[in-house]
Design a protein around this motif. Structure first.
Motif, PDB file in Angstrom:
ATOM      1  N   ALA B 200      40.815  31.374  40.711  1.00 34.07           N
ATOM      2  CA  ALA B 200      41.432  31.989  39.527  1.00 34.07           C
ATOM      3  C   ALA B 200      41.300  33.503  39.573  1.00 34.07           C
ATOM      4  O   ALA B 200      40.578  34.063  40.390  1.00 34.07           O
ATOM      5  N   GLY B 201      42.042  34.142  38.689  1.00 30.11           N
ATOM      6  CA  GLY B 201      41.910  35.582  38.549  1.00 30.11           C
ATOM      7  C   GLY B 201      42.448  36.371  39.724  1.00 30.11           C
ATOM      8  O   GLY B 201      42.018  37.485  39.987  1.00 30.11           O
ATOM      9  N   LEU B 202      43.437  35.785  40.396  1.00 25.92           N
ATOM     10  CA  LEU B 202      43.994  36.449  41.575  1.00 25.92           C
ATOM     11  C   LEU B 202      44.605  37.796  41.224  1.00 25.92           C
ATOM     12  O   LEU B 202      44.631  38.714  42.033  1.00 25.92           O
ATOM     13  N   SER B 203      45.163  37.894  40.014  1.00 21.02           N
ATOM     14  CA  SER B 203      45.791  39.162  39.630  1.00 21.02           C
ATOM     15  C   SER B 203      44.739  40.095  39.058  1.00 21.02           C
ATOM     16  O   SER B 203      44.947  40.709  38.022  1.00 21.02           O
ATOM     17  N   GLY B 204      43.601  40.185  39.725  1.00 22.23           N
ATOM     18  CA  GLY B 204      42.543  41.106  39.308  1.00 22.23           C
ATOM     19  C   GLY B 204      41.949  40.763  37.961  1.00 22.23           C
ATOM     20  O   GLY B 204      41.570  41.639  37.195  1.00 22.23           O
ATOM     21  N   GLY B 205      41.897  39.478  37.631  1.00 23.26           N
ATOM     22  CA  GLY B 205      41.372  39.131  36.322  1.00 23.26           C
ATOM     23  C   GLY B 205      39.939  38.634  36.399  1.00 23.26           C
ATOM     24  O   GLY B 205      39.698  37.452  36.560  1.00 23.26           O
ATOM     25  N   ALA B 206      38.980  39.556  36.274  1.00 28.62           N
ATOM     26  CA  ALA B 206      37.590  39.099  36.299  1.00 28.62           C
ATOM     27  C   ALA B 206      37.270  38.306  35.043  1.00 28.62           C
ATOM     28  O   ALA B 206      36.260  37.623  34.970  1.00 28.62           O
ATOM     29  N   GLY B 207      38.141  38.406  34.049  1.00 24.86           N
ATOM     30  CA  GLY B 207      37.946  37.648  32.818  1.00 24.86           C
ATOM     31  C   GLY B 207      38.541  36.256  32.890  1.00 24.86           C
ATOM     32  O   GLY B 207      38.435  35.475  31.953  1.00 24.86           O
ATOM     33  N   ALA B 208      39.163  35.912  34.009  1.00 22.49           N
ATOM     34  CA  ALA B 208      39.759  34.583  34.136  1.00 22.49           C
ATOM     35  C   ALA B 208      38.668  33.540  34.153  1.00 22.49           C
ATOM     36  O   ALA B 208      37.532  33.796  34.552  1.00 22.49           O
TER      37      ALA B 208
END
Lengths: 271, 256
Positions: B200-208
Motif C-alpha cells: 500500500a501507499g505506492l503513491s507516497g502515502g505513508a498514511g496508507a
C-alpha cells in the motif's frame, strides 16, 4: 447436450489421470457415452491407466496434423462399449498442440459423446491451458496439503480467466475433488482439514477419495478403479462423484478409517 | 589502474494505456471522436493512448495527417501500432509497437467525467480554496470535496493474480489467496482473509493502511517499508488487523 469436463489441478501427482479414468468409467457404466482425452503430450499416462497402451496406433497430435482421422485415433474400451480413449502422443511435446486443431477435435467429439473428459497435465503451461480451454465443467483435484491447495487455487484463477467460457463472461462450474485423503492422519491433525481446504478454495465439494492401495493396483492392472474394484472405498467415492456430476444431490460421507481384524493385529492399514 | 564504468540503471515498468482504433471512413470516425469528447470532455486528459492503425486499408493516403488530427484534440499519443511500412510521415510517432498481443477489453466511454472505478482515474479537481473569516453563503467554487478514486474487487483474488491500482484505495470483498498480490496507491481493505501480499501507499502515502478480517499475510508493505509473516506479531495472526506506519516502524494492531 454434451458436457466437456476438464480434470485439472496445477500440482502434479495428485490423482488427475486416476480420477479421469475412474470418473469416465463410472459415467459410462451409468449408460453415458464417454470419451476420455489425454492432454499430457509427451508424458502420456491415461492409456496405461485405461489398459489400452498396446492398442495405440494414432494419437491426438496425428489427428491435429491431419495424419489420421479422429475415428482412427479413438480406442474403444474392451470392457464398456460406451467408453473411448483419445490418447496423447508420447514422442512429441505440447508445442504440437494448436488452438485450431484442439477446437476441431473437441467440436467433433461433442457430436459423438455425452461427456468429453479432458485429462490435463500438471502445470499452467500450454498443455494445461489447452485442456481447460473448451471446458463447461471443471473438476479440480486437490490433496489435503498446502502445496496442492495453493496450486489448485492458481488453477481455479485460470479457469476463471483463460477458458473460452470465461472469455465470454459465462461461469464455468468448478468442483473440488479431494483425493488421497487419509482418515488416520486427518484424525491426528497431520493433514489439512477438509473445511480449511474448502475455505481457501471456495468451490463446492464433489467428493472425498480416500488414499487407497486399490488405486495403485488398478493402475498396474490397467483398469480404472471403478471397474477393477467397484466395491472399494475409493471406487465408491468416485461413483458418488459421478452421480453428483450428473446432477444428483446427496450428502457426502467422509471416509472413516476401517480396521479389519488383521489390521488391528498387524498394524494400521489405510482404509 | 581500474576504470569505473558509468552506472546504467534499467527498470521494467508497465502502465495501462488506452488503445484508440481509427476506422475508415476517417472523416466520419473523427466526427464520432469529437462527439465522444464533447460528451466526456476530460476522458482523455493525461491518459497515455496508443493509436492502432492496423485496421486502416493499405491504400489509406494520409495516416500521418490523421495522427496530427488526433493529437490536435489533446489526446496524448505515446505510440502507434499496426502501421504499414509504406505509409509516409509516421516517424514522429515512433516505430510501430511490437505485436498487438492480447486485445484488451473494450472500454465504454461514460457520459460524464465520472470514471468507472476500474480504469485509472484522472487527477481529482483541486479542493476549493479555504475561506478564513465568515463563510459566504451560496458561494461554491468547484465541488464540495474531491472524489477519492478507489477500486472495488467484489470477488476473491486467486493465487498468482495481481491487482494494481496506483491512483487510490483498493477494496476486496473476498479473500486474497497465498501467492496473490494487491498493490495500491492508497490503502487496502480486505473483507476476508489476507493470505498473500499487500503493498500500500505506492503513491507516497505513508498514511496508507492495510486492513483485513483475518491476517495470514505473507508480506505487508506501506510506502516502501515492509514486514514479512515471520516478523508479524503472533497474537495478530488469524485475527482482524490493521497495518500502519508509525514513523519507520510497521505496526499491526487489532481492529475491533
Amino acid at each position: 447436450m454434451t458436457r466437456v469436463l476438464v480434470v485439472t489441478s496445477g500440482k502434479g501427482g495428485v490423482g488427475k489421470t486416476t480420477s479421469t479414468a475412474a470418473l469416465g468409467a463410472a459415467l459410462a457404466q451409468a449408460g453415458e457415452n464417454v470419451v476420455v482425452v489425454d492432454f499430457d503430450v509427451g508424458l502420456r499416462n491415461l492409456d496405461l491407466v485405461m489398459g489400452a497402451e498396446r492398442r495405440v496406433v494414432y494419437d491426438m497430435i496425428n489427428v491435429i496434423q491431419g495424419d489420421a482421422k479422429l475415428a482412427q485415433a479413438l480406442i474403444r474400451d474392451k470392457r464398456i462399449d460406451t467408453l473411448s480413449l483419445l490418447p496423447a502422443s508420447q514422442t512429441r511435446d505440447k508445442d504440437s498442440l494448436t488452438e485450431e486443431g484442439v477446437t476441431k477435435i473437441i467440436d467433433q467429439l461433442r457430436e459423438k459423446f455425452d461427456w468429453v473428459i479432458c485429462d490435463s497435465p500438471a502445470g499452467i503451461e500450454k498443455g494445461a491451458m489447452m485442456a481447460m480451454r473448451h471446458a463447461d465443467v471443471a473438476v479440480v483435484v486437490t490433496n489435503p496439503e498446502v502445496s496442492s491447495v495453493r496450486d489448485s487455487d492458481r488453477i481455479i484463477g485460470m479457469l476463471d480467466s483463460k477458458t473460452l467460457k470465461a472469455e465470454r463472461d459465462e461461469r464455468i462450474d468448478k468442483h473440488l475433488l479431494l483425493t488421497r485423503y487419509d482418515p488416520a492422519r486427518a484424525a491426528r491433525g497431520e493433514m489439512l482439514k477438509t473445511e480449511d481446504v474448502l475455505e481457501i478454495l471456495s468451490i463446492p465439494l464433489l467428493g472425498i477419495v480416500p488414499e487407497s492401495v486399490d488405486v495403485l493396483n488398478a493402475s498396474n492392472l490397467g483398469s480404472p478403479v471403478t471397474l477393477s474394484n467397484p466395491t472399494s472405498p475409493a471406487a465408491k467415492a468416485y461413483f458418488d462423484a459421478a452421480r453428483r456430476l450428473r446432477g444428483e444431490q446427496f450428502d457426502l460421507i467422509v471416509p472413516l478409517e476401517r480396521k479389519s481384524l488383521m489390521g488391528r493385529l498387524f498394524g494400521r492399514r489405510v482404509a | 589502474m581500474t576504470e569505473t564504468r558509468p552506472f546504467i540503471r534499467l527498470r521494467g515498468r508497465s502502465i495501462m494505456a488506452l488503445v484508440l482504433t481509427p476506422e475508415a471512413p476517417l472523416p466520419e470516425w473523427l466526427a464520432a471522436l469529437d462527439a465522444q469528447i464533447e460528451r466526456a470532455p476530460n476522458f482523455f486528459d493525461g491518459r497515455p493512448v496508443i493509436a492502432d492503425v492496423g485496421t486502416l486499408p493499405r491504400e489509406e493516403r494520409d495516416v500521418a495527417g490523421l495522427m496530427l488530427e488526433i493529437a490536435a484534440r489533446g489526446i496524448h499519443i505515446i505510440g502507434i501500432e499496426g502501421a504499414h511500412p509504406s505509409w509516409p510521415g509516421l516517424e514522429p510517432w515512433g516505430r510501430s509497437l511490437p505485436g498487438a498481443g492480447k486485445a484488451g477489453k473494450p472500454i465504454e466511454i461514460p457520459e460524464s467525467a465520472a470514471m468507472p472505478s476500474r480504469v485509472a482515474e484522472p487527477e481529482p479537481p483541486p479542493p476549493p480554496p479555504l475561506h478564513s473569516g465568515p463563510a459566504l453563503a451560496g458561494q461554491q467554487s468547484g465541488p464540495a470535496h474531491p472524489e477519492a478514486p478507489s477500486l472495488l474487487v467484489n470477488h476473491s483474488v486467486r493465487s498468482g493474480q495481481l491487482i494494481v491500482f496506483e491512483n487510490g484505495d483498493i477494496t476486496i470483498l473476498g479473500s486474497v489467496a497465498s501467492g496473490a498480490e494487491v498493490v495500491a496507491g492508497g490503502s487496502i481493505h480486505v473483507y476476508g482473509a489476507l493470505r498473500g501480499r499487500a503493498i500500500a501507499g505506492l503513491s507516497g502515502g505513508a498514511g496508507a493502511r492495510i486492513y483485513c478480517s483475518k491476517l495470514h499475510a505473507e508480506l505487508v508493505a506501506i510506502d516502501g517499508v515492509y514486514q514479512t509473516a515471520e516478523d508479524m506479531p503472533p497474537e495478530r495472526i488469524g485475527s482482524p488487523s490493521s497495518a500502519w506506519l508509525d514513523g519507520d516502524q510497521m505496526r499491526i494492531t487489532p481492529i475491533d
